[in-house]
Structure formats: C-alpha cells, structure tokens
Scaffold this motif. Sequence first.
Motif, PDB file in Angstrom:
ATOM      1  N   ARG A  45      19.328  56.781  43.644  1.00  0.00           N
ATOM      2  CA  ARG A  45      18.677  55.484  43.930  1.00  0.00           C
ATOM      3  C   ARG A  45      18.823  54.540  42.575  1.00  0.00           C
ATOM      4  NH1 ARG A  45      14.602  55.702  48.069  1.00  0.00           N
ATOM      5  NH2 ARG A  45      14.056  57.676  48.752  1.00  0.00           N
ATOM      6  N   ASP A  46      18.634  53.229  42.983  1.00  0.00           N
ATOM      7  CA  ASP A  46      18.809  52.461  41.794  1.00  0.00           C
ATOM      8  C   ASP A  46      17.492  52.259  41.332  1.00  0.00           C
ATOM      9  OD1 ASP A  46      18.837  50.017  40.261  1.00  0.00           O
ATOM     10  OD2 ASP A  46      20.516  49.109  41.579  1.00  0.00           O
TER      11      ASP A  46
ATOM     12  N   GLU B 156      19.366  63.028  44.718  1.00  0.00           N
ATOM     13  CA  GLU B 156      18.843  61.824  45.492  1.00  0.00           C
ATOM     14  C   GLU B 156      19.412  60.779  44.469  1.00  0.00           C
ATOM     15  OE1 GLU B 156      14.588  59.832  46.600  1.00  0.00           O
ATOM     16  OE2 GLU B 156      14.554  61.744  45.963  1.00  0.00           O
TER      17      GLU B 156
ATOM     18  N   ASP C 211      15.111  49.760  43.464  1.00  0.00           N
ATOM     19  CA  ASP C 211      14.559  50.330  44.733  1.00  0.00           C
ATOM     20  C   ASP C 211      13.019  50.521  44.457  1.00  0.00           C
ATOM     21  OD1 ASP C 211      13.804  52.776  46.229  1.00  0.00           O
ATOM     22  OD2 ASP C 211      15.952  53.129  46.617  1.00  0.00           O
TER      23      ASP C 211
ATOM     24  N   ASN D 157      23.556  58.110  54.808  1.00  0.00           N
ATOM     25  CA  ASN D 157      22.442  58.275  54.276  1.00  0.00           C
ATOM     26  C   ASN D 157      21.333  59.171  54.755  1.00  0.00           C
ATOM     27  OD1 ASN D 157      22.990  56.329  52.375  1.00  0.00           O
ATOM     28  ND2 ASN D 157      22.059  54.557  53.468  1.00  0.00           N
TER      29      ASN D 157
ATOM     30  N   TYR E 288      13.607  57.521  53.356  1.00  0.00           N
ATOM     31  CA  TYR E 288      14.880  58.290  52.637  1.00  0.00           C
ATOM     32  C   TYR E 288      16.215  57.551  53.026  1.00  0.00           C
ATOM     33  CZ  TYR E 288      11.236  61.660  52.757  1.00  0.00           C
ATOM     34  OH  TYR E 288       9.904  62.384  52.854  1.00  0.00           O
ATOM     35  N   SER E 289      16.211  56.287  53.181  1.00  0.00           N
ATOM     36  CA  SER E 289      17.480  55.328  53.515  1.00  0.00           C
ATOM     37  C   SER E 289      18.376  55.191  52.461  1.00  0.00           C
ATOM     38  CB  SER E 289      16.724  54.181  54.281  1.00  0.00           C
ATOM     39  OG  SER E 289      16.095  54.360  55.195  1.00  0.00           O
ATOM     40  N   VAL E 290      18.702  56.398  51.899  1.00  0.00           N
ATOM     41  CA  VAL E 290      19.525  56.366  50.379  1.00  0.00           C
ATOM     42  C   VAL E 290      20.595  57.611  50.639  1.00  0.00           C
ATOM     43  CG1 VAL E 290      18.293  54.909  49.129  1.00  0.00           C
ATOM     44  CG2 VAL E 290      17.821  57.495  49.115  1.00  0.00           C
TER      45      VAL E 290
ATOM     46  N   ASN F  71      17.429  56.588  58.726  1.00  0.00           N
ATOM     47  CA  ASN F  71      17.082  55.069  59.141  1.00  0.00           C
ATOM     48  C   ASN F  71      15.835  54.879  59.903  1.00  0.00           C
ATOM     49  OD1 ASN F  71      19.093  53.524  57.857  1.00  0.00           O
ATOM     50  ND2 ASN F  71      20.638  53.727  59.505  1.00  0.00           N
TER      51      ASN F  71
ATOM     52  N   TRP G 199      17.043  58.316  37.134  1.00  0.00           N
ATOM     53  CA  TRP G 199      17.947  58.092  38.371  1.00  0.00           C
ATOM     54  C   TRP G 199      19.458  58.333  37.589  1.00  0.00           C
ATOM     55  CZ3 TRP G 199      15.672  59.071  42.566  1.00  0.00           C
ATOM     56  CH2 TRP G 199      14.336  59.005  42.681  1.00  0.00           C
TER      57      TRP G 199
END
Length: 539
Positions: free
Chosen positions: A144-145, A142, A149, A70, A87-89, A73, A163
Amino acid sequence: MNKPSRPEVITALTPEQIAERFRPLDSEKLVGIESYHITLPPKHLSALGALAALTAAPTSREIGLYGPSNAANARKETHDDAHQGLYSVFFSRDGHVVARFVESRYPELTKATVLASLQHLGKRNNLGIAGDEQEFGKIPHEIRDGAVDPIAIELTERKDWQWPYYGAVDTTVKNANSITRIALTEPEFLDQTYVDSDGETHSVAEGLAANLSWIKHRMDLNPDGLVEALSVNPKHHANQTWADSPDAFHHADGSWARHHYPEKMWGVASVELQAEVYDTLLNTADLYEKTGHDHEEIDDLRGRAARLKKTVFDHFWVEDHGLTRVVDGEEIPLGGYFARGTDHDDDGALHPLEIRTSDMGQLLDTRLLDGEEDKVASIIGHLFSSEMMSKWGVRTLSTDSARFFEDRYHGGNTWPWVSYTIAKGLDRHGYHGLARDLKTRIWNLYDTTHMMPEFAPGSDRPLITNRVLVDDPSLTTETIHPISQPAQEIQAWTAAAIAAIKIENGLSLDPERIKNKILPQHAIDPKKLQLEEALLRTQ
C-alpha cells in the motif's frame, strides 16, 4: 445435490441468533455486533470480467498483460459500504493463488505476479527492529501507499505497520514456486529482469536465489528445519500464513499456540506452508538440474526436502482412533490426520495443534503426499465428514472443535479458494468424483449469490451478515478483534476458482453445463472408487 434456492436479500442475524451459535470459551467475551443486510445482484457477475478488472486488463483476453491481480474489488452498488473495498490492492499471497488457478490459460499472469513481487524484494533485515518486518530475500504480504492510502494510514497509526508490510512467511515460498513452475517449461523466464525498490535491475534468477536464501535461513534458524511464523510485535500479525487472524492457531482445548520470539527463535509452523516449502525445494532442484546448476546445491535442496517431510510426518500427523463416520449403517474409524500446525513447549519440543482444519486438505495439491495413499485416504475421510464438510465447501475448522463458530474468519467458515485447492488435490490423486462434488459446492455458492465472495459461513446460509467483536485478554496480540465480518463480494481468488472451473469446461457461460459436466466423473482406480462412493453416499 439440488439447485439451491436463491433469495434476493440476505438479512442479518439478530444478536440472539448469534449468541445461540457462538460458544465462547472462558477467556472470550462478546463485546459488539454490527449487522448488514446484503442485496444480491440479479445476474451472475462474470468471473473473467472480474479478473480482467482486478488485473487492470481492458478485456479478459489480456489478463496478465497489465500486471498482477489485486486481492478484491467492490461492486458499484456497494463500493462505499464500510465493509467493502478493504483489500483492493496487491497482496502477494492472493496474487500467486489467483495466478496459479488460471495459469493454464493465462501464464502471463503468473509472470506478472512474480515480477510485481520481486520489485519489492526485501533488501534489509528489519525483523524485530522496524515496523515493516522486512528481511533479505523476503516477499511482502501487502503493498500500500503509506502516504495516501487511508487503510495504510490507519494501520500505521493503530498497529505501527510500515509499508510495504512484510508480515507473512508464505509469500516468499509462493513466489519461488511460481518462478519454478514457469521456468521448468520456459527457462528463458529466469533471464527476464525487474527493477527493485532501489532502482537496481536484477534477473528473475537472482530473485529466485534471494527467495531461496530466505527460505534456507529460516529453516536453519529452526532446530527442526521448519519455516515458522515469528511474532515480532504484539501489534503485528502473529500468525503469518493465509490463516492470519489472531485466533486461528490453537490446541484442542482452545489454548493458544505459543510464540516464544524474541526470547527464542521458536514460533508456530503451519502444515500447508511446510508442504509448499517441500514443493519449492524439490521444484527448484529439478529446475537447477535442468539448467545445469551446481550439483552440491541440488543435493542440498533435495536433502532439506527429505528432512522436512520426515519432520512433518513425525510431528504433524495425529493418530486419532476415536473419530468415526457411519457408512451404510456401519461405524468406521476415520484414522489419522494432519494437525493445523505445531508450536513449542518451554524446552523447545514440538507439539502438534491437534485440530482438524481445511489446511490438511491443501496438502493434497502438493508433492508431499505423492505415494502416501493411506494418508491421502485418511485425510479425505476427514474432509468429507459431517464435521468438516458444509453446503458450500470444506470448513476451516471442524464443528467439534473448542473454538468453532460457523462465521469465524479462519475457524468455522468456508473459503472457496481453499475448497478449490483441495478439489485440485483430489483430482491429482484420482478422486475425481469427490473433486466434482467439491467444485459443485463452490459453483452453488456462486449460483446462489451471483457474486464471488471471499468466504461463506460454515452453515447453510450463503453469506455472513454480521461483524462480531470479541474481547479475549488471553491473546498476545490485539485482545479486542473481529472474529467474523461480511465477505468481500468480489474476491480475486474466488473469481479465479470460478474461472478455473469454467476453463476446465471450455469457458462455457452456461451455469448448468458447468455444474453438471465437470470431468472426469469418478475415480478410475477400484479401491479409490469404493472409498469415493462410500463418502458420496454420506453427503
């Protein structure tokens, strides 16, 4: 360089202090300031421990076995802070940079990053049609869900992003480069398979061919054979390389780079991306030659690379005889440099964005400048000038630029991953003492903050403590936007840079050993040593 003093808390700048530092142009208006006080951890956070957590690995020995990294964190102590955890993805760009830095130790991480990227390989041409900017053969920016998310939901509501979001032009190039680096020593990697978003199984070789198809398509769209960012939606990223903030690309007078899409297929080309494309073309040609590929395709790739190099040298190189540096009391011309990029006038002619940025330093770690020692020496002189070099590394924008602000996201601050890339390039060209100096600056930031921050100010302050909002109606994208914000405290590519410095030194956990024993110590070539020593005397 003296060991930096270490505060326990980094206090926010006052509005008055920001006003003193920020030099707005006529079109810019300061509209908001958020302030944060940042408490530093008492002990160094572990770079390898951070990478293990970022890659979901139970231990550092297993980095790369459980998936890619990722982008960032947050610490437990700051997990709920509004400016952390953004940006924890998985960001493909970040993932490939991280993997490359530690590839000598963790080659499986590069493979995992490639496979994760290919799982979302573009299969439709939605450019200018749908909110995801998907194109055939393109790698997302990027992932993401979009259903759960909260950041994805907010971006969809505010910017119409869909996405995965494909709004980047360097991710596909980085993915292809990662494939070729691994496959040149492990050709069997090309036979490894992945399952795409439609549930279909493909080989890595097919993924590489799709990436190349996208790269060549973008080159063929452009009359000069460049890979450019095309601004397809005013709510989306107009600048689509690593410097993707809306104010990153401009001319020397501060006027914005011109985006002509959709009226014309003309956009903005970033110099470091062209160098990466050059490497991809040559590395793939080398791989295809090794694996018995069609010679016509190999010749095409090498021909494209040669034409691209000529275009970059003809249109991005800026001869500037007015810039000088003082060495041993003597004023010496700095010579030419590579512009941040190019845009087009209304007739389609290329114009360089004549600003000095850290992006030209990234060219040192590519094949583009191999055998071009005069240009290499000139670039290095600029990078180690007082306008470009800060306490923590190379500034993203020189201090004499119209839009310089020491905290600006891509216009004055310094990013450890960029400085480490430049250091790798310095080692590549034999300037080992300058590489050591730059790695020491990166290490000093780690030593001072005990963290692995996304970036640092282009000043002596170790961290940015304010989020500064500016209104600029002259922008074609969001007119009200943050020009600075606090760094993510555990950024993956910073952790990878710190880990890479440790790996170079036998994984020592002793900060003093890392700082003082980076090898080799200096340039071996006498001419390079002379330049190196002259530049180091000015630091």
